[in-house]
Design an enzyme around this catalytic site. Structure first.
Site, mmCIF file in Angstrom:
data_model
loop_
_atom_site.group_PDB
_atom_site.id
_atom_site.type_symbol
_atom_site.label_atom_id
_atom_site.label_comp_id
_atom_site.label_asym_id
_atom_site.label_seq_id
_atom_site.Cartn_x
_atom_site.Cartn_y
_atom_site.Cartn_z
ATOM 1 N N HIS A 152 5.561 -0.755 3.988
ATOM 2 C CA HIS A 152 6.627 -1.299 3.141
ATOM 3 C C HIS A 152 7.060 -0.180 2.190
ATOM 4 O O HIS A 152 6.263 0.702 1.864
ATOM 5 C CB HIS A 152 6.032 -2.473 2.360
ATOM 6 C CG HIS A 152 7.000 -3.266 1.538
ATOM 7 N ND1 HIS A 152 7.430 -2.852 0.296
ATOM 8 C CD2 HIS A 152 7.603 -4.454 1.766
ATOM 9 C CE1 HIS A 152 8.253 -3.765 -0.194
ATOM 10 N NE2 HIS A 152 8.377 -4.747 0.676
ATOM 11 N N GLN A 156 0.555 -8.560 2.665
ATOM 12 C CA GLN A 156 0.751 -9.510 3.765
ATOM 13 C C GLN A 156 -0.582 -10.020 4.314
ATOM 14 O O GLN A 156 -0.584 -10.892 5.179
ATOM 15 C CB GLN A 156 1.545 -8.849 4.903
ATOM 16 C CG GLN A 156 2.950 -8.453 4.529
ATOM 17 C CD GLN A 156 3.841 -9.652 4.227
ATOM 18 O OE1 GLN A 156 3.579 -10.768 4.666
ATOM 19 N NE2 GLN A 156 4.891 -9.424 3.462
ATOM 20 N N LYS A 189 3.074 -14.349 -2.750
ATOM 21 C CA LYS A 189 3.054 -14.529 -1.296
ATOM 22 C C LYS A 189 1.898 -15.411 -0.848
ATOM 23 O O LYS A 189 1.757 -15.710 0.327
ATOM 24 C CB LYS A 189 2.959 -13.166 -0.596
ATOM 25 C CG LYS A 189 4.202 -12.295 -0.746
ATOM 26 C CD LYS A 189 4.122 -11.111 0.176
ATOM 27 C CE LYS A 189 4.979 -9.938 -0.276
ATOM 28 N NZ LYS A 189 6.410 -10.170 -0.106
ATOM 29 N N CYS A 207 12.597 -4.049 3.836
ATOM 30 C CA CYS A 207 11.981 -3.013 2.987
ATOM 31 C C CYS A 207 11.054 -2.113 3.792
ATOM 32 O O CYS A 207 9.998 -1.707 3.307
ATOM 33 C CB CYS A 207 11.226 -3.623 1.816
ATOM 34 S SG CYS A 207 12.291 -4.507 0.689
#
Lengths: 150, 415
Positions: B130, B210, B233, B373
């Site tokens: 990212h 993530q 997230k 991104c």
């Protein structure tokens, strides 16, 4: 409720699949590159001027259906127009696509460009519809740098 | 494979906890498939942040009075919960930041720009990172003369592990990698990468933005020296992130923010620093955010991260099977769900991803379109953009079915 068919009218799909004036102009009097980094859309607009009139206009680039159709429709709409007329058309176009969702849309004076009125229901797509126009403005002002819509 | 009915999570019960999932989008049921950008929040998290402001709002680590005591207890309690969630040895290894981005910048600044990195030292990253795990290292190169190197991926989106043999040298000081790609869903072998970093005397920095929401994480077993992730997230509020650090690595790191909280004593012209982790938390922290994150961690812990992972594997397997039935659709990233988190990047031949996302939006489906991104990764695949659906605990095979119907609709519009 916003209808899909309003955004993706036949004319828009047709212009996105078979864009008009989709080529370079080797000896253009003015050109500019427009870039929307958010979606990777990139368009180059070429203009040939006769005195103050847009004698010829073309574009190349890649992008979504809305940005491609808008560029294609724009080239048809401004060909033969003066710089001032092209600028005024952009003002009208901009007012149409940036109208508040749900509000009545004013398409007066826009001719075929009115097919893009559905964009006003999708505010995030306004940049797609206006990229080619901003790029044309930059070309006419002979800005050589890249127009970036952040 | 049949529909993912035999799930390990009680999805209807989970959905009932998320108020936002009950609203309509353009007259349709909201099908939220953008959790890789930010997850939705359960009522428990929303209530916990409200409760802080309604009942015990006070600054932490300062007030003598009862309210301040309560606020501090809850804030530090959240730190303990996060530490347990990632199996850190001590809560003192958990630093609250505003985001993964800030956490990675803290490492790049405190360990890179101000820390032991010298001109000519090497930082090894990957092409799948990212932007927030690219740009901070550009700063270190620009200001310290460090050398940046990147491990490539194969066409299926797996790291070409053999390249580490060549790229890691005696000059390598930092090896940085995402635990899970936000575009491809690739789950990277952190343990192996950290081992190679350590053999060369380098530290291993892990972007777990993530990964923390979706995979069980044990920082000790992974061998990560630094590991960063975000609250928003993983069912938590926005504006709260975490940097975990090995004690030795944190001791070699300079603070990014000078000010209140991070000091022991201040005199005109000089100051001494507070202990770790407070040293790195200058200024009044995001107290409500940390407390909300603590409750998000409780929520995930109750579900059990192993069950969360198993559920997402089932939904992802079903989604891959279904999407491959539709001609003219391409997917990116590993096919083996053992190597892939619940992230599905795809393109439809002849349709720009923005148009995909707009048409799906009209169907009530939220997917991301763009470069996510991760422009270097998109360049690697020579793609301007993709669409991306991502799954979480509140998604099930019904959501996948709605997505597939939406994709067919996109193809109809552009037929």
């Amino acid at each position: 409720m916003a209808d899909l068919r309003e955004l993706y009218q036949e004319t828009i799909l047709d212009h996105s699949k078979k864009p008009r004036n989709f080529h370079e102009i080797a000896e253009a009097d003015a050109s500019a590159v427009g870039h929307n980094p958010l979606c990777g859309d990139r368009v180059t607009v070429y203009v040939r001027l006769r005195d103050d009139t847009i004698a010829d206009i073309a574009f190349v680039g890649q992008g979504c259906a809305i940005s491609k159709a808008s560029a294609s429709l724009m080239t048809d709409a401004v060909k033969g127009k003066s710089r001032v007329q092209a600028h005024q058309l952009f003002q009208l176009f901009h007012r149409m696509v940036t109208g508040k969702p749900g509000d009545p849309v004013n398409t007066a004076g826009l001719g075929k460009l009115a097919v893009l009125s559905g964009v006003s229901e999708f505010p995030v797509r306004v940049k797609c519809a206006s990229l080619a126009w901003h790029t044309l403005e930059a070309a006419l002002e002979s800005k050589k740098e890249i127009v970036s819509l952040e | 494979m049949s529909k993912a009915e035999k799930t390990l999570l009680n999805v209807p019960k989970i959905q009932a906890d998320f108020p936002i999932l009950h609203r309509k989008i353009r007259g349709k049921r909201l099908v939220y498939l953008d959790s890789a950008a930010t997850s939705q929040k359960p009522r428990q998290v929303i209530d916990a942040t409200t409760d802080f402001y309604m009942r015990y709002n006070a600054n932490v680590h300062r007030a003598i009075y009862e309210l301040g005591e309560e606020a501090t207890r809850e804030y530090e309690g959240a730190r303990e919960k996060v530490a347990a969630f990632i199996h850190a040895r001590s809560p003192n290894q958990v630093i609250f930041t505003k985001s993964t981005t800030e956490a990675l910048n803290l490492v790049a600044y405190g360990y890179g720009l101000k820390g032991p990195i010298q001109a000519g030292d090497e930082i090894v990253g990957t092409v799948m990172e990212h932007h927030s795990n690219h740009v901070p290292w550009h700063f270190v190169r620009d200001h310290k003369g460090a050398v940046l190197k990147y491990v490539d991926i194969d066409d299926e989106g797996n790291l070409r592990m053999e390249q580490y043999d060549e790229l890691i040298t005696k000059r390598t000081k930092i090896v940085t990698v995402s635990m899970c790609s936000n575009v491809l869903g690739t789950i990277n072998p952190i343990k192996e990468i950290a081992k190679r970093a350590h053999e060369a005397g380098a530290v291993c920095v892990v972007d777990a933005a993530q990964a923390a929401p979706h995979l069980p994480i044990d920082v000790q077993s992974l061998g990560a020296d630094f590991l960063a992730f975000s609250g928003h997230k993983m069912l938590g509020p926005t504006g709260i992130g975490v940097l975990y650090g090995e004690t030795e690595a944190l001791e070699a790191t300079e603070p990014l923010l000078g000010g209140g909280e991070m000091i022991r004593e201040v005199h005109l012209g000089r100051a001494s620093w507070n202990d770790i982790p407070y040293r790195f938390e200058g200024g009044t922290p995001n107290i409500a955010g940390a407390i909300g994150l603590g409750v998000a961690v409780d929520y995930l812990t109750d579900l059990k991260m192993e069950a969360v992972r198993a559920h997402e594997m089932e939904v992802t397997r079903y989604a891959l099977d279904e999407i491959h039935r539709i001609p003219g659709v391409r997917t990116y990233g590993p096919e083996d769900v053992k190597q892939k988190a619940g992230v599905l990047a795809f393109t439809i031949d002849g349709v720009h991803p923005h148009d995909i996302a707009s048409i799906l939006d009209v169907e009530g489906i939220c997917v991301r379109s763009g470069h996510h991104c991760a422009q270097p990764l998109m360049e690697r695949y020579d793609l301007p953009a993709t669409a991306r659906a991502s799954f979480y605990v509140y998604n099930d095979s019904d959501d996948v079915d709605v997505l597939m119907a939406g994709i067919r609709k996109v193809q109809e519009v552009f037929a």
